[in-house]
Every structure is written in C-alpha cells, then in structure tokens.
Design a protein around this motif. Structure first.
Motif: not given
Length: 255
Positions: A44-47, A53-60, A77-83
């Motif tokens: 989870l820490i690396p995530l 970068p993940i949210t940037d890639w998802i929302t170009p 978006v990052g909050f939703v991914i972490f949830i």
C-alpha cells in the motif's frame, strides 16, 4: 434491523472482551496478523506514493484544464483508487492472516467455544480448505474493489457511495469468511451456512462493518484480528442457536 445491526457491532465488542479473559490465547493471533499486515503495508505504501502518476495517466483529458479543477479531479480519482485498494486489502489481509495462522486461530475459536459452554463442536477446517476459502475471499474482494472503483466515478456523490459500498460489501465478505471455521466445526454445509447468514443479514453486516472499520485504523487490524475470530465464533453460535430455536418453536396460530 437497526437493533440487529448494532447487535452485530456488539458481537465484535464481545470478541474484544476476550482479550481481558483469555489474554494468552488471544495473543497467539498477533504474530500471523502482524506478518500479513506488514506484507500489505509494503504494497500500500508504494501505491500511495504513485497515486499521482496513476491519476495523471487515467485522466489525460484533464491536462488542459485550469486550476483548481484539474487538481480537484485528480485528487478525487486518487481517493477512489485508494478506497478500492483498502476494500481489497481487508479481504487479502483476512485471507492471508487466517492461512498463515490457521493453527493459532483454531485454538482461539475452540477456546471461545469452551468459554461459551454447552456442546463443543469438534470438527476442524483442513489447511487446503482454508487456502481454498482464502482464494475465494480474495477473488470476491477483487470484484468488490472493482465495483467500488466504478461507483467512485459517479459525479458528485461517487466518493461517498464508493466508501460506503466498499465498507459494507467488504464487511459482509469478512463476516462470512471469519464464521466459516465455527460453521465447519458444526458440519454445516455451504447452503445451510448461506441461509443462516442470510437470516441474520443485519447482524452479520454490523459485525463485518465494525471489523472492516477496525482494520482501517493504523495497527488496528493486528489487535482486531484475534477479536474478530473470537467474535465470529460467538456470531456463528448465535445464528445457529436462533435457527434451531425457530425450527422447534410451535407454529403461531392465526385467527
């Protein structure tokens, strides 16, 4: 239904009370819980550090948006991914902990059964059954995480709905998995088990939601896991005894 939900929460609290009366027994569950927690934390820490970068890639499509709308979207978006990741983490933690510490948790639920009195079930869950149930739990946890992720993208209310859905569905999965040992010891089939859990749905969800929330507290999962095993044993017995009482009760006369 509300009373039953809080009865489920109270069942977990009864499991925590076992720390006071069965301290040495409950302590057996700390080591496998810590190992599983450390492994998940390492994932989870690396995530957390790569969410940007993940949210940037998802929302170009948002690259050309002006501030603060671009940042607001990507934070959401990052909050939703972490949830979604936390919803999956609860399932993985439970499956991994029960598999690693199966001999320890067998002793915990047996000790709880003895403390409750009455006939003590003698059946045990084999290691391959434990592994199979753990894999099943992880697969269902992945499905819950994906559903949580999809719901999270609903406009305006997505984050709140995703959080609530993830906690409730993950809690339901945890309750089913945790009660499986006590049900197996009684020789209860999968079909009958589903009926018992369905009849006590609100209580089961209350127990599962309370457990999942404890798992979200830093280090809470380590202390809560033995209590959850103890509480699930109490829950399984309560559901079984209630079903038996209802089956033997005389039919209600109708006017």
């Amino acid at each position: 239904m509300i009373a039953e939900f809080f009865a489920g929460v109270g069942t977990l609290l009864k499991g925590f009370r076992m720390w006071k009366t069965h301290t040495k027994l409950m302590s057996l569950g700390l080591i496998p819980a810590f190992i599983a927690w450390a492994l998940l934390l390492a994932a989870l820490i690396p995530l957390g550090f790569t969410l940007g970068p993940i949210t940037d890639w998802i929302t170009p499509f948002a690259d050309g948006w002006v501030s603060p709308w671009r940042e607001t979207l990507r934070i959401g978006v990052g909050f939703v991914i972490f949830i979604a990741a936390l919803a999956l983490a609860g399932a993985v933690f439970t499956a991994l902990t029960l598999t690693i510490g199966d001999p320890f948790y067998q002793r915990i639920w047996q000790g709880v059964e003895r403390s409750l009195g009455g006939d003590e079930p003698t059946g045990k869950t084999g290691i391959w059954t434990t592994v199979g149930e753990g894999i099943r739990l992880v697969v269902l946890g992945i499905l819950v995480a994906l559903l949580t992720l999809v719901i999270g993208f609903f406009p305006l209310v997505g984050g709140v709905l995703a959080s609530a859905t993830g906690i409730v569905l993950s809690g339901r999965l945890l309750a089913r998995e945790l009660t499986s040992r006590a049900f197996d010891a009684r020789g209860i089939t999968t079909y009958t088990r589903s009926e018992l859990l369905g009849a006590g749905r609100a209580r089961v969800i209350g127990f599962g939601v309370a457990t999942q929330l404890c798992f979200l507290v830093p280090l809470g999962a380590i202390v809560a896991m033995p209590a959850a095993v103890a509480g699930s044993t109490i829950l399984a017995r309560a559901l079984t005894e209630r079903a038996a009482a209802e089956a033997t009760a005389p039919p209600t006369a109708h006017a």
